[in-house]
Write a protein that holds these residues in place. Sequence first.
Motif: not given
Length: 495
Positions: A213, A230, A233
Motif C-alpha cells: 500500500n 487498507k 480503514e
Amino acid sequence: MKTAVFLSLAVSVAFAADKPNVVLLYADDLGYGDVSCYGSTTIATPHIDKLAAEGLRFTDGHCAAATCTPSRFAMLTGEYAFRQKGTGILPGDAKMIIPPDRTTLASVFKGAGYQTGVVGKWHLGLGDGDLDWNRAIQPGPLEIGFDHCFIMAATGDRVPCVFVENHQVARLDPADPIQVSYKQPFPGEPTGKATPELLKMHPSHGHDMALINGISRIGYMRGGKAAIWKDEEMADTFTDQAVKFIEASKSGPFFLYFAAHDPHVPRVPHARFVGKSGMGPRGDAILQFDDCVGTILAALDRLGLKESTLVLLSSDNGPVVDDGYQDEAVQKLGDHKPAGPLRGGKYSAFEGGTRVPFIVRWPAKVKPGVSSALVCQVDFPASFAALTGLPAPATAVDSHNILPAILGADATGRTELVEQGGPISLREGNWKFIPSSPGSARNKETNSETGNAPGPQLYDLSRDLGEQQNLAKTQPDQANRMAAALEKARLGGGK
Ligand code: NG6
Ligand code: CA
C-alpha cells in the motif's frame, strides 16, 4: 494481615455478584500528555475526556514495560516480562510466547463465565514456529482464553499485513497463498529499498522491506493480495469488529480487549481525520483513536450497557515522535508534549516510558474523580480475578489485587512497582530509582531519552515529576536501599 485478607475477600464477594462487562480500550504508543483530560491544550480528545469525567482518572497508572510485547505479555499473564527470554519486541512471524496452558487475563474471565474477545493488535506471536499462514493459525488468542479474535499478528509496520480471524487469515484466497519471511526478500516483490519511487511515505530509519500500500514495512511477504488490509480503514475495521462482538455478547457478561493500532507507525488515518489535528499524521491518528473510543462507548449506550460495564482505557507504552517514518511528526509537533510533564517516552526508563493514560469508568460502582494511586496493568489478572470472585492465578506472580484502588476505594494502590524501560527501574511511593546502566543516553534512531546513565539515578517525584534532579549522591542510603529492593524484585523475590 488477617484483616487485609478479610477485607480483600469482602471486596471480591461484594463485587462478585455484579460481574460487570469489562471493555479494555487499549491504545498503542499513546502518551500521558496526548489526551486533553491529562492536561494537553494542544490536542482535543473529547470522547476520552468524557470517559474520564464520568470515571476515575489515574495520575500514576502504568503499563508494565516501555514497549509493546513485554507490556502486553505482563498485562495478560500477570508476570513481568523481563525475567523471560524472548519477550522483547517480536517479529511478525514469531511463535506465540504465552504457552496455551497458562492462566491469562482472558482465561480468568472465561473461567468466570464471560464471553471473551480480542480485536486489534496482538504482537505476542502466533503458532509454535514455522507458521504456515494458509492453514490453521494456532496456538493463538483462542488457545489462551479468548472465545473470539480478530487481530493483526504484530504491528502495522510488520508483515504479514493481513487480519487473522480466529484460526484463519481473513479474506484469504486459497489460490493466492501468503508467504512471510524475515530473512530475505521474495524475488520480484517491491521493497522500500529497491523501489523507493513507489513509496507514499518514506522511512526515516529501518522499515525498508516489503512495500505494501505504498508503505514499506519490516519483513517480507508475498501473495494473499485479497487479504491485505487498507491502512486507512484499519481503525474503522477494528471498531466495527468490536461493536459486533459487543452486540453478539450483550446478554453478558463479556470481556473485550480492544487493542487499537493508533497512534503507532505507520500513521495512516482515515481521510476524515487527515489534517484535523494540525500536527500531521501522529496527531490525526490520536483523533482517530478518540473517535473509535466514542463509537464503542456509543454502542454501550445504545445497548443499555453503560451502567453494567466497566470500561478501562490505557496504553501499551509511552509516546514516541519519530518511530521510523518521515511523517512530519517531528516538524509539526509545535508545543505539544506527548509525555506531558514527564521525562522520556517509549523505550525509556524515565516515567514517560510507562506512566500512561489510565481511566476506569463503571457508573454502577466507581465514583468519578481523580486518583493518585500507583497502579499497573500487570495487576489486571489478580484484580479482575478478584472482581469476578476468583482467587488470583498462581502463575500471575507479579500481579497484585489492586481492585480496591481500581474501584476508587483505596487511594494508595501499590507501594512498590518495577518499571521496564531500557534499564529496569523501581518505584517506591514517590521515589524513583534507576540503576546505573551503560547504554547510550539517547536512542539514536528515535532521538529520545533512554534513561541510561553511568551512575545510579534517584528522583523524588513528589517534587520533581520531570526527573531533573538526581538525588543519588545526596541521598545514598535511599538509593542503596532501593538498589537492593530492585535486585530482589528482579530475581522474583519481591512483588
Ligand atoms: C522497533 C521499530 C519501531 C516499532 C517498534 C515496536 C525499527 C527501526 N523500529 O524496532 O518502528 O515498530 O519496534 O513498537 O524497526 S511496539 O509499540 O510494538 O513496541
Ligand atoms: Ca506500543
